[in-house]
Design an enzyme around this catalytic site. Structure first.
Site, mmCIF file in Angstrom:
data_model
loop_
_atom_site.group_PDB
_atom_site.id
_atom_site.type_symbol
_atom_site.label_atom_id
_atom_site.label_comp_id
_atom_site.label_asym_id
_atom_site.label_seq_id
_atom_site.Cartn_x
_atom_site.Cartn_y
_atom_site.Cartn_z
ATOM 1 N N ASP A 109 0.873 -1.261 0.082
ATOM 2 C CA ASP A 109 0.122 0.077 -0.092
ATOM 3 C C ASP A 109 0.880 1.274 0.044
ATOM 4 O O ASP A 109 2.268 1.185 0.233
ATOM 5 C CB ASP A 109 -1.013 0.005 1.241
ATOM 6 N N GLU A 174 -0.186 -0.959 5.685
ATOM 7 C CA GLU A 174 1.120 -0.512 6.747
ATOM 8 C C GLU A 174 0.837 0.907 6.667
ATOM 9 O O GLU A 174 0.873 1.442 8.145
ATOM 10 C CB GLU A 174 2.279 -0.759 5.883
HETATM 11 N N1 LIG Z 1 8.204 3.229 5.579
HETATM 12 C C1 LIG Z 1 7.568 3.070 7.098
HETATM 13 C C2 LIG Z 1 6.356 4.345 7.337
HETATM 14 O O1 LIG Z 1 6.329 4.982 6.657
HETATM 15 N N2 LIG Z 1 5.603 3.824 8.046
HETATM 16 C C3 LIG Z 1 4.556 4.770 8.530
HETATM 17 C C4 LIG Z 1 3.490 4.021 9.197
HETATM 18 C C5 LIG Z 1 2.578 4.801 10.197
HETATM 19 C C6 LIG Z 1 2.728 5.248 11.340
HETATM 20 N N3 LIG Z 1 1.512 5.667 11.644
HETATM 21 C C7 LIG Z 1 0.912 5.866 10.763
HETATM 22 N N4 LIG Z 1 1.483 5.313 9.745
HETATM 23 C C8 LIG Z 1 4.961 6.233 9.038
HETATM 24 O O2 LIG Z 1 4.443 7.211 8.944
HETATM 25 O O3 LIG Z 1 5.978 6.143 9.885
HETATM 26 ZN ZN LIG Z 2 5.336 4.888 4.505
HETATM 27 ZN ZN LIG Z 3 6.890 1.626 4.367
#
Ligand SMILES: NCC(=O)N[C@@H](Cc1c[nH]cn1)C(=O)O
Ligand SMILES: [Zn+2]
Ligand SMILES: [Zn+2]
Length: 483
Positions: A109, A174
Site C-alpha cells: 500500500d 501498513e
Molecule cells: N516506511 C514506513 C512508514 O512510512 N511507516 C508509516 C507508518 C505509520 C505510522 N503511523 C501511521 N502510519 C509512518 O508514518 O511511519
Molecule cells: Zn510509509
Molecule cells: Zn513503508
C-alpha cells in the site's frame, strides 16, 4: 571483506550479472506496480489494494510459492461503519529442513498522492529522470518488495539452489497502521512463524550515501481531535462575534501541544523516555551524516538543532509531535466566509523506548480536555487515537546483523553504519514481542528518496544494487551456524 574468489565460489558473481542484465525488466515491473494506486488512507479505494495484493500473490506463485490470502476481518471506522480489511499475503517457497528460514515482511500500500500536490510527474506513472525512478511507492515500499522477489528470481533463473528457505508476509495496510496484522501474528505464531529463524524488513532508508543496517524504529500514536460546534456551517458576517467557533477552539488546542523549539508541552510525556547513556552518545559520533547535505535534501535553511548528534538523537531516540491536517476546514482557493460546523485536527506523536501508547493516550486526552475546559466553550470535544504502534529496538549482536554486514561488504565494499529509523513500521515490535524471533531491517532506499512526499523516487542504482544486496544476504545467512 569478502574476496572476489569467495564471491565467485558462492555463485553470486553470476547472480549479480543476471541482475544487471535484467534491470530493464525489473524497472518495467516496478512501473506496473506503481501504476496501481493502492492508497490505504481511503477505505473507498481498498479494492485497489486487493488488486495490488493479487498481483503480488501472482508474482510469488510464478516463483513457485504457496500463497495464502489471510483474512483480517473488518475494521470499525470513526463514523461507526464496519469495513472489510484487505487480506495479508502469507507465502512460502519450497522448504528444505536443513536450511534456515528467512521471513521477509513488506507492504504494497502507499501514502496518498495527487499530481496537484506538486508532483512534477504523474505519481502513478513511474518516470525515469537522470537515473531516478519517480513514482508513489517506488521507495516506500513497492521497490524493495520487488527487489526481494527479483533476488529470488535470479537464483531460480540461473538454476542455483536458494541458500535459505523463504517465507513472505506482505500486507496492504501498513501506511494506515497495520490494523489486524497483530492479531494474525498471534494466531499464526505456532504455525506460520514456528519454523522462522529470521525476520527481515526493508521498508526504510539510509541516512547518507553509506549503506546501513537498522536496529530501531520509533513508534507512533496518531490522534484525532474533533470539535463540533453548531448544526451547520454558518455565515461569518452574520454569526462571527457571537458564537464559539469550532475552528478557533481547535487551533487553540493544537497550539497548546508543542513549542517552537519542538518541546512537547503535554505534562509527563517525556518522563518515560530512556535516559541517554555515555556509550550511546559515543555511537552518534561515528555515524556518517552531513548536516549541510541533509539541509539540501530537506529543502530547509535551518534545523531545530545545530549538531549532527542532536539531529540524529531527535530523529531516533526522542519523541516528536507533528500536526498533519484539519478535516472539515475550508482549504480550497477563494475567500469563502464560512464558520465550519465541525473540524477534526490530526496530529501524531512518535514514540521512543520506554514510552507506552496507552499511557500516551491517557496523557494526551487528559491534557486536551483540561486546555479545552479553560476556554469555557460550549462546543463538543472528542479525542480519539485511531493508530498506535510501539517503538522497536533490536540487539545488534544478533547474528542476523553479521550476515547483513557481510552482504553489504560484498555488494558495496564498505562496512554499513548501524542506524535507527525515525519513522514507524507498526508490526516490527509486535513481531518481536509475539514471535521472539531475530528481526533486522536492511534498507536499500536513499536518504533523499522523499517517502510520503511529492516526487518520491528510488534511484535505479539503489533498486538494482539493492536486489544484489538481498541475493548476497540470502547467501550470508546460510553461512551462519544453523540453530
Ligand atoms: N516506511 C514506513 C512508514 O512510512 N511507516 C508509516 C507508518 C505509520 C505510522 N503511523 C501511521 N502510519 C509512518 O508514518 O511511519
Ligand atoms: Zn510509509
Ligand atoms: Zn513503508
Amino acid at each position: 571483506m569478502q574476496t572476489t574468489a569467495e564471491v565467485s565460489g558462492s555463485g553470486l558473481d553470476l547472480i549479480f550479472k543476471y541482475i544487471d542484465e535484467q534491470q530493464n525488466e525489473f524497472v518495467q515491473e516496478l512501473k506496473e506496480w506503481v501504476a496501481i494506486p493502492s492508497d490505504s488512507s481511503d477505505p473507498q479505494a481498498w479494492d485497489k489494494i486487493v488488486r495490488m495484493l493479487n498481483v503480488t500473490a501472482d508474482k510469488i506463485k510464478t516463483l513457485g510459492g504457496n500463497v495464502e490470502l489471510a483474512d483480517l476481518g473488518s475494521q470499525k471506522m470513526s463514523n461507526g461503519q464496519s469495513v472489510h480489511l484487505p487480506p495479508v499475503i502469507l507465502a512460502e517457497l519450497k522448504k528444505d529442513p536443513k536450511k534456515p528460514t528467512l521471513c521477509i515482511y513488506g507492504h504494497v500500500d502507499v501514502q496518498p498522492a495527487k499530481k496537484e500536490d506538486g508532483w512534477t510527474t504523474d505519481p502513478y506513472t513511474l518516470t525515469e529522470i537522470n537515473g531516478n525512478l519517480y513514482g508513489r511507492g517506488a521507495s516506500d515500499n513497492k521497490g524493495p518488495v520487488l527487489a526481494w522477489l527479483h533476488a529470488v528470481e535470479a537464483y531460480q533463473s540461473l538454476k542455483q539452489e536458494l541458500p535459505v528457505n523463504i517465507k513472505f508476509i506482505i500486507e496492504g495496510m501498513e501506511e494506515a497502521g497495520s490494523n489486524g496484522l497483530d492479531t494474525l501474528t498471534e494466531q499464526r505464531n505456532m504455525t506460520f512463524f514456528s519454523d522462522v529463524d529470521y525476520i527481515v524488513i526493508s521498508d526504510n532508508i539510509w541516512i547518507s550515501k553509506k549503506p546501513a543496517l537498522t536496529y530501531g524504529t520509533r513508534g507512533n500514536c496518531y490522534f484525532f481531535v474533533e470539535v463540533e460546534g453548531q448544526k451547520q456551517d454558518m455565515h461569518s458576517g452574520v454569526f462571527g462575534g457571537s458564537i464559539h467557533e469550532a475552528m478557533t477552539d481547535l487551533i487553540a488546542l493544537l497550539d497548546s501541544l508543542v513549542e517552537s523549539s519542538g518541546h512537547i508541552l503535554i505534562p509527563a510525556i517525556n518522563e518515560a523516555v530512556a535516559p541517554l547513556t555515555e556509550e550511546e552518545k559515543k555511537r552518534y559520533q561515528g555515524i556518517q551524516f552531513d548536516l549541510e547535505v541533509h539541509k539540501k535534501d530537506c529543502g530547509v535553511t535551518k534545523f531545530l538543532f545545530d549538531t549532527k548528534e542532536e539531529i540524529l538523537q531527535h530523529r531516533w531516540r526522542y519523541p516528536s509531535l507533528s500536526i498533519h491536517g484539519i478535516e472539515g476546514a475550508f482549504f480550497e482557493t477563494g475567500t469563502k466566509t464560512v464558520i465550519p460546523r465541525k473540524v477534526i485536527g490530526k496530529f501524531s506523536i512518535r514514540l521512543v523506548p520506554n514510552m507506552d501508547p496507552s499511557e500516551v493516550e491517557k496523557q494526551v486526552t487528559e491534557y486536551l480536555h483540561k486546555v479545552f475546559a479553560e476556554r469555557n466553550s460550549p462546543n463538543q470535544l472528542k479525542v480519539t487515537m485511531p493508530i498506535s504502534a510501539k517503538p522497536w529496538l533490536a540487539d545488534v549482536s544478533d547474528p542476523q546483523f553479521v550476515a547483513g554486514r557481510r552482504a553489504v561488504q560484498t555488494v558495496f565494499g564498505v562496512d554499513p553504519d548501524l542506524i535507527c529509523e525515525g519513522s514507524t513500521i507498526p508490526i516490527a515490535r509486535n513481531f518481536q514481542d509475539v514471535t521472539g524471533k531475530s528481526i533486522m531491517m536492511l534498507p536499500i532506499g536513499g536518504a533523499d528518496d522523499g517517502e510520503h512526499s511529492q516526487n518520491e523516487k528510488m534511484s535505479r542504482s539503489s533498486y538494482i544494487q539493492g536486489t544484489k544486496l538481498f541475493a548476497a544476504f540470502f547467501y550470508e545467512l546460510s553461512q551462519l551456524p544453523h540453530k
